[in-house]
Design an enzyme around this catalytic site. Structure first.
Site, PDB file in Angstrom:
ATOM      1  CD  GLU A  79       2.186   7.893   6.609  1.00 49.60           C
ATOM      2  OE1 GLU A  79       2.448   7.591   5.339  1.00 49.60           O
ATOM      3  OE2 GLU A  79       1.233   7.766   6.758  1.00 49.60           O
ATOM      4  CG  ASN A 137      -3.144   6.458   4.701  1.00 53.72           C
ATOM      5  OD1 ASN A 137      -3.010   6.962   3.567  1.00 53.72           O
ATOM      6  ND2 ASN A 137      -3.025   4.850   4.447  1.00 53.72           N
ATOM      7  CG  ASN A 152      -2.191  10.685   1.851  1.00 55.82           C
ATOM      8  OD1 ASN A 152      -1.336  10.782   0.917  1.00 55.82           O
ATOM      9  ND2 ASN A 152      -2.493   9.785   2.458  1.00 55.82           N
ATOM     10  CD  GLU A 153      -2.800   6.998  -0.967  1.00 55.23           C
ATOM     11  OE1 GLU A 153      -3.726   6.521  -0.105  1.00 55.23           O
ATOM     12  OE2 GLU A 153      -1.831   6.710  -1.526  1.00 55.23           O
ATOM     13  CE1 TYR A 155       4.176   3.119  -2.034  1.00 53.34           C
ATOM     14  CE2 TYR A 155       1.724   3.627  -1.990  1.00 53.34           C
ATOM     15  CZ  TYR A 155       3.231   3.973  -1.480  1.00 53.34           C
ATOM     16  OH  TYR A 155       3.239   4.791  -0.753  1.00 53.34           O
ATOM     17  CD  GLU A 213       1.939   7.938  -0.570  1.00 47.36           C
ATOM     18  OE1 GLU A 213       1.746   6.723  -0.549  1.00 47.36           O
ATOM     19  OE2 GLU A 213       1.396   8.706   0.410  1.00 47.36           O
ATOM     20  CD  GLN A 269       6.377   6.270   4.137  1.00 50.40           C
ATOM     21  OE1 GLN A 269       6.902   6.577   5.323  1.00 50.40           O
ATOM     22  NE2 GLN A 269       5.023   6.143   4.299  1.00 50.40           N
TER      23      GLN A 269
HETATM   24  O1  AHR Z   1       3.205   5.099   2.073  1.00 50.63           O
HETATM   25  C1  AHR Z   1       2.300   4.202   3.016  1.00 50.63           C
HETATM   26  C2  AHR Z   1       1.011   4.548   2.606  1.00 50.63           C
HETATM   27  O2  AHR Z   1       0.505   4.398   1.200  1.00 50.63           O
HETATM   28  C3  AHR Z   1       0.740   6.135   2.819  1.00 50.63           C
HETATM   29  O3  AHR Z   1       0.606   6.370   3.922  1.00 50.63           O
HETATM   30  C4  AHR Z   1      -0.442   6.207   1.927  1.00 50.63           C
HETATM   31  O4  AHR Z   1      -0.619   7.685   1.266  1.00 50.63           O
HETATM   32  C5  AHR Z   1      -0.543   5.224   0.841  1.00 50.63           C
HETATM   33  O5  AHR Z   1      -1.678   4.491   0.665  1.00 50.63           O
END
Ligand code: AHR
Length: 497
Positions: free
Chosen positions: A29, A74, A174-175, A246, A294, A348
């Protein structure tokens, strides 16, 4: 049974499914130093003509990402892809609102696609569903995939790229369920936009595959209704549904943290059931699969404000041994769920919550680098359903879980088998018997192990090899059985031919 013993039974006839190589993807990103000072650092003594440092390239080749998702995250929800193509001296610098940073646009779509070619990886292109339009999404497909002769394909040609790039995988935003997202939408509005954009994109190029933007995490109040709603509207235009997650050990409770893979598994089960529900409701014959585009550990470095700097140090998480064991279990979950999960992207790839951390003088392979590299190298072909009989570990957050977390693979084209075992116990080793049924390997030729005494140990620029895998002696297999002692806090990979 003696509580210090464990048994693993692997019957090669019990096949879960075929492992899609796209399970071993990454994510880059425009965030912090992932692109600038990560995969793009022109002027560095080790950089090639396109700005990729040879040390970063070599480390990425070891990880051998099968796909890379780009440009966000994001970031993508405010990104105008036209800013990042064409002569570099004419590209505008922008105030980037996802991470409050200055985006120079010196790296854009064509530089990314060149990078993918160089790394022999499949691009996964993200689209702006925030400030972006349906027309803009279809135009980017034309720019990337159409033969020269029309407006956007000719624009590509004028930028020096006559041949189409043939980008196959496209993320529809995305999200978009998150209030933090630039121009966040509710499920109905997102679904209508996604359906119409995907229609136009597939009219531009019917061979593309679309990834619908699922819930950004199971903690969202709209989960999993968001997923059901958007699938019901977009089913015919969708090939994959994305999920993000995450893991964290904010509670500093290592037993619970290491037991958390049960939640990763549950996350897939819920969305897999949602897919089945919508398919049945719509009386559809087609399937939609899951893309975990992700995933990683992220909780220690939450610096998200670039304070209008260029390539600021954001989200530079330092990983430790327990994080590596969580990453390993996550990948075992992918293998055990490979019938429905077809793609995954480690978030990432460099510097930002990443397995590789750079500075001007070199790089560090973080602890999480190694499980990813080991699974990437050895897991192939079919996933075998393991039976695990092991003492239980009690965790506050997830109840009782077996001390061992196991996945296994067999490649029918080569006969090669691999078994991945995480031992979650923090203090004691365990004697383990593995019994093969069906295609029993003659012997285990390679044993690789990542372990350590302190769950908090990490690799740093000063001590880069604190947690690295060891290669152990092979293992004898007699009457279909092999025995080994697994140390506490370890990942062991057994490879046979
Ligand atoms: O990977 C970091 C961020 O985490 C990304 O930009 C977003 O999609 C997620 O919330």
């Amino acid at each position: 049974m003696n509580q210090k013993l464990a048994r693993i039974i692997l019957d090669t006839d019990h096949v879960i499914g075929t492992i899609d190589p796209l399970l071993f993807g990454g994510f880059a990103e425009h965030l912090g130093r992932c692109v600038y000072e990560g995969v793009y650092e022109p002027g560095h003594p080790l950089a090639d003509a396109e700005g990729l440092r040879s040390d970063v390239k070599a480390a990425m080749e070891e990880l051998a990402f099968t796909t890379i998702r780009y440009p966000g995250g994001n970031f993508v929800s405010g990104y105008d892809w036209l800013d990042g193509v064409g002569p570099k001296n004419q590209r505008p610098s922008r105030r980037e609102l996802a991470w409050f940073s200055i985006e120079s646009n010196q790296f854009g779509t064509n530089e990314f696609l060149q990078l993918c070619r160089k790394l022999k990886t499949e691009p996964m292109m993200g689209l702006n569903f925030g400030t972006g339009t349906i027309e803009g999404s279809a135009a980017l497909v034309e720019y990337c995939n159409a033969p020269a002769g029309t407006k956007y394909a000719d624009l590509r040609k004028s930028h020096g790229f006559t041949e189409p790039w043939d980008v196959k995988y496209w993320c529809l935003g995305n999200e978009m369920d998150g209030a933090w997202q630039i121009a966040h939408l509710d499920a109905q509005d997102y679904a209508k936009k996604a359906r119409e954009a995907a229609k136009l994109m597939k009219w531009q190029d019917p061979s593309i595959k679309t990834i619908l933007c699922g819930s950004s995490g199971p903690g969202m109040p709209t989960y999993p209704d968001w997923d059901r709603t958007i699938l019901e509207t977009c089913w015919d235009q969708t090939d994959y549904l994305s999920l993000h997650r995450y893991a964290d050990n904010r509670a500093n409770d290592t037993d619970s943290y290491l037991a958390g893979a049960v939640e990763f598994e549950n996350h897939i089960d819920v969305l897999s059931a949602t897919l089945r529900f919508v398919k049945a409701k719509l009386r559809s014959k087609k399937d939609v699969y899951l893309s975990w585009d992700e995933w990683n550990v992220w909780y220690k470095n939450m610096e998200m404000n670039g304070k209008w700097g260029s390539a600021p140090h954001l989200l530079e998480e330092v990983y430790n041994l327990e994080d590596a064991l969580v990453v390993a279990q996550w990948m075992s979950v992918f293998l055990r769920k490979c019938d429905v999960l077809k793609m995954a992207c480690l978030a990432q790839i460099v510097n930002v919550i990443a397995p590789i951390l750079t500075n001007k003088n070199g790089l560090v392979k973080q602890t999480v680098f190694y499980p990813f590299a080991m699974y990437r190298k050895y897991a192939a072909g079919e996933s075998i359903r393991p039976v695990v009989i092991a003492p239980m570990i009690t965790s506050k957050q997830h109840g009782d879980v077996p001390a061992l977390d196991v996945s296994a693979t067999r490649d029918p084209s080569t006969g090669k088998q691999a078994t991945f075992i995480v031992h979650r116990n923090q203090k004691e080793s365990i004697e383990t018997e593995i019994e093969w049924r069906g295609m029993t390997p003659a012997c285990i030729v390679e044993v690789h192990q990542l372990s350590g005494l302190d769950p908090k140990s990490s690799n740093t620029f000063e001590a880069p090899r604190t947690i690295v895998p060891k290669t152990l002696d092979g293992m004898t297999v007699k009457d279909g059985r092999g025995h080994l002692k697994l140390p506490a806090l370890s990942l062991t990979v057994l490879v046979s031919v």
